[in-house]
Design an enzyme around this catalytic site. Structure first.
Site, PDB file in Angstrom:
ATOM      1  N   GLU A 252      -3.801  -3.510  -6.824  1.00 39.87           N
ATOM      2  CA  GLU A 252      -3.997  -4.413  -5.611  1.00 39.87           C
ATOM      3  C   GLU A 252      -2.890  -4.547  -4.592  1.00 39.87           C
ATOM      4  O   GLU A 252      -1.626  -4.576  -4.836  1.00 39.87           O
ATOM      5  CB  GLU A 252      -4.056  -5.837  -6.214  1.00 39.87           C
TER       6      GLU A 252
ATOM      7  N   THR B 190       0.839  -1.171   0.013  1.00 39.73           N
ATOM      8  CA  THR B 190       0.047  -0.009  -0.031  1.00 39.73           C
ATOM      9  C   THR B 190       0.791   1.385  -0.049  1.00 39.73           C
ATOM     10  O   THR B 190       0.549   2.064  -0.655  1.00 39.73           O
ATOM     11  CB  THR B 190      -0.986  -0.024   1.220  1.00 39.73           C
TER      12      THR B 190
ATOM     13  N   CYS C 187      -1.185 -11.940  -0.696  1.00 43.11           N
ATOM     14  CA  CYS C 187      -1.898 -10.978  -0.316  1.00 43.11           C
ATOM     15  C   CYS C 187      -3.240 -11.384   0.394  1.00 43.11           C
ATOM     16  O   CYS C 187      -3.835 -10.701   1.059  1.00 43.11           O
ATOM     17  CB  CYS C 187      -2.553 -10.078  -1.667  1.00 43.11           C
TER      18      CYS C 187
END
Length: 543
Positions: free
Chosen positions: A293, A267, A327
């Site tokens: 993503e 992120t 993830c």
């Protein structure tokens, strides 16, 4: 002139090979592992179809044996990044105007090459370069990679076929143009299939790409690039530039030709690059399409009616497969007090049986984490739990990086639902358990929803369907991929398109048509078959 109106049939998912003892596929994979282990590759940049050796090099090593060098790779400088941009833009016109069926044919040829000629070599490359056991490598690359390619051709046909309604005297059409500039693809270490898709999905829709691969996945990613070329991807359509992310990102985001950004990773990196693009908005020919993503803090939520065997298996598989470096990996669990003792015992029994070590030994369930920085970061969370008054390490907790970057599957229990390892993404074989009072189910669901900034995956375990429905609604935005009585990992192309929102990304669902549409720049075309010759309308007349 090829005037066929072609529709590709809907493909099936690529079958997963089991590599059982005595099987032919196990023999072939062992042979490929021996071949790659005995070689040291030289990995160049590939710009405009040409290999470039900059002389500024780094090493690719096995995470489970970091003294074993798999390859030397060359790093791009600012000059080479600009060369890659120029090569992509040079290829743009011919590729974007190329018939879509021809582009799809290249995708399908690449899929077939990976399914046959390069299947075992690719699997072995992923196993050794990214420390995956044979099953984890198989479901990633080749299988998911092949599915991405085959389904993108199928979904592209559906998109192009979707045309507007034409009224009497009017012909309406929709042209799904490629983006006006190039796509920057920044790909992760953990899934080779994602590295392929971040380039090939935009390419399927007529786009060109500048690709910065992850340094810790370079071995398999270079093999991808070579197979793409063999499949017939024209020079300049995909340009492969390993190197320092900050240097590459600076040149990319300053280019007026940046048309899109396709990303999987942290992120923090995604936010940083988005900010850099925001600072350059006035310079771009078009607003870049941004698809990302990012992180996750994925949950396993257990209702008192859940079956404990199901939950225990989901914890072990969901949290510890591929060392938790997915993830989607389960990273926090909420377990009712009435179920915790039995679940704890079952998880403990499984962890006693699990072996950890080199992926070339097929009896090892757990392998190494990707590199030393990751090892140190994961161990910092484990050590914090060991020292904290409101947490304890229930299982595992040891790490050793002397030969490879090995960390035991670790279960932490905390009495503080806001404990650091319950909130922050760790990306390793660590799951933290919060045990709640059975009569606080709905209250704890609300706690789960607000604890993490992420919204990627999550699962609910319950036999009580009313309880499932309550969780389904209270956790509506907590997960873009929501699982009922299953672990929160293992999304399959065309079955569970993958992606999340909040701090987990733009939720454009890789592996489905929603992602492909993002790589188009539609143009609506209206043609009047018999144009009017009188400007007046009936309302202008008098009685």
């Amino acid at each position: 002139m090829n005037n066929a109106i072609f529709r590709f049939p809907k493909p099936n998912n690529e079958p997963v090979k089991a590599y059982a003892p005595g099987s032919a596929e196990k023999k072939e994979l062992k042979k490929a592992l021996a071949q790659i282990s005995s070689e040291e590759w030289d990995i160049p940049l590939v710009i405009g179809g040409k290999e470039i050796h900059t002389g500024n090099t780094g090493k690719v090593v096995m995470p489970h044996n970091h003294q074993h060098v798999l390859a030397t790779y060359h790093k791009a400088g600012e000059k080479e990044v600009q060369m890659a941009i120029d090569a992509a833009m040079k290829a743009h016109k011919a590729w974007s105007e190329f018939p879509w069926v021809e582009r799809a044919s290249i995708m399908l040829r690449a899929a077939e090459l990976f399914a046959t000629k390069y299947r075992y070599l690719l699997n072995a490359s992923v196993m050794l370069g990214q420390s995956k056991n044979p099953y984890q490598a198989e479901i990633d690359a080749p299988c998911e990679l092949i599915d991405f390619l085959r389904f993108s051709a199928f979904y592209a046909g559906q998109i192009y076929e979707d045309q507007p309604y034409s009224d009497n005297g009017i012909l309406n059409r929709m042209e799904y143009r490629a983006l006006e500039g190039f796509v920057f693809s920044l790909t992760p270490f953990n899934f080779t299939s994602i590295a392929a898709n971040l380039n090939m999905a935009p390419a399927m829709m007529g786009n060109v790409a500048v690709w910065k691969p992850s340094t810790t996945a370079l071995h398999s990613n270079y093999l991808l690039m070579k197979v793409f070329q063999e499949a017939g991807v024209p020079d300049g359509v995909i340009n492969f530039i390993p190197g320092q992310g900050s240097l590459i990102g600076k040149v990319i985001t300053a280019s007026p030709d940046l048309g899109g950004f396709h990303f999987t990773g942290s992120t923090a990196t995604f936010n940083m690059l988005w900010r850099q693009m925001g600072n350059n908005l006035e310079n771009y020919k078009s607003y870049p399409k941004i698809v990302g993503e990012t992180g996750g803090k994925n949950f396993i939520f257990v209702h008192p009616s859940a079956a404990v065997d199901d939950v225990a298996t989901a914890i072990v598989r969901g949290a510890f497969e591929y060392q938790g470096q997915k993830c989607s990996a389960g990273s926090r669990a909420y377990i009712p007090a009435s179920r915790w003792p039995a679940i704890k015992e079952l998880v403990g029994d499984m962890l006693k049986e699990i072996k950890m070590g080199d992926p070339q030994d097929f009896t090892n369930f757990i392998n190494a984490v990707i590199d030393e920085a990751s090892f140190d970061n994961i161990m910092s969370y484990i050590n914090l739990a060991k020292e904290s008054a409101d947490a304890e390490v229930v299982f595992g907790g040891k790490g050793d990086k002397s030969v490879g970057y090995y960390i035991e599957p670790t279960v932490i229990r905390t009495t503080n639902p806001q404990f650091k390892s319950m909130v922050e993404e760790i990306f390793g074989p660590v799951i933290t358990i919060y045990v709640y009072d059975d009569n606080k189910y709905e209250e704890t669901l609300e706690l789960c929803d607000r604890t993490s900034p992420y919204g990627l995956t999550g699962s609910i375990f319950a036999h009580d369907r009313y309880a499932v429905d309550i969780a389904f609604n209270k956790l509506r935005y907590s997960a873009g991929n929501f699982y009922i009585n299953d672990k929160p990992t293992g999304a399959v192309i065309a079955q569970q398109p993958f992606g999340g929102s909040r701090a987990s990304g733009t939720n454009d669902k890789a592996g489905g048509p929603l992602n492909l549409v993002r790589w188009t720049n539609p143009r609506t075309i209206k043609e009047a078959l018999v144009p009017p010759t009188d400007y007046t309308y009936p309302f202008l007349g008098e009685k």
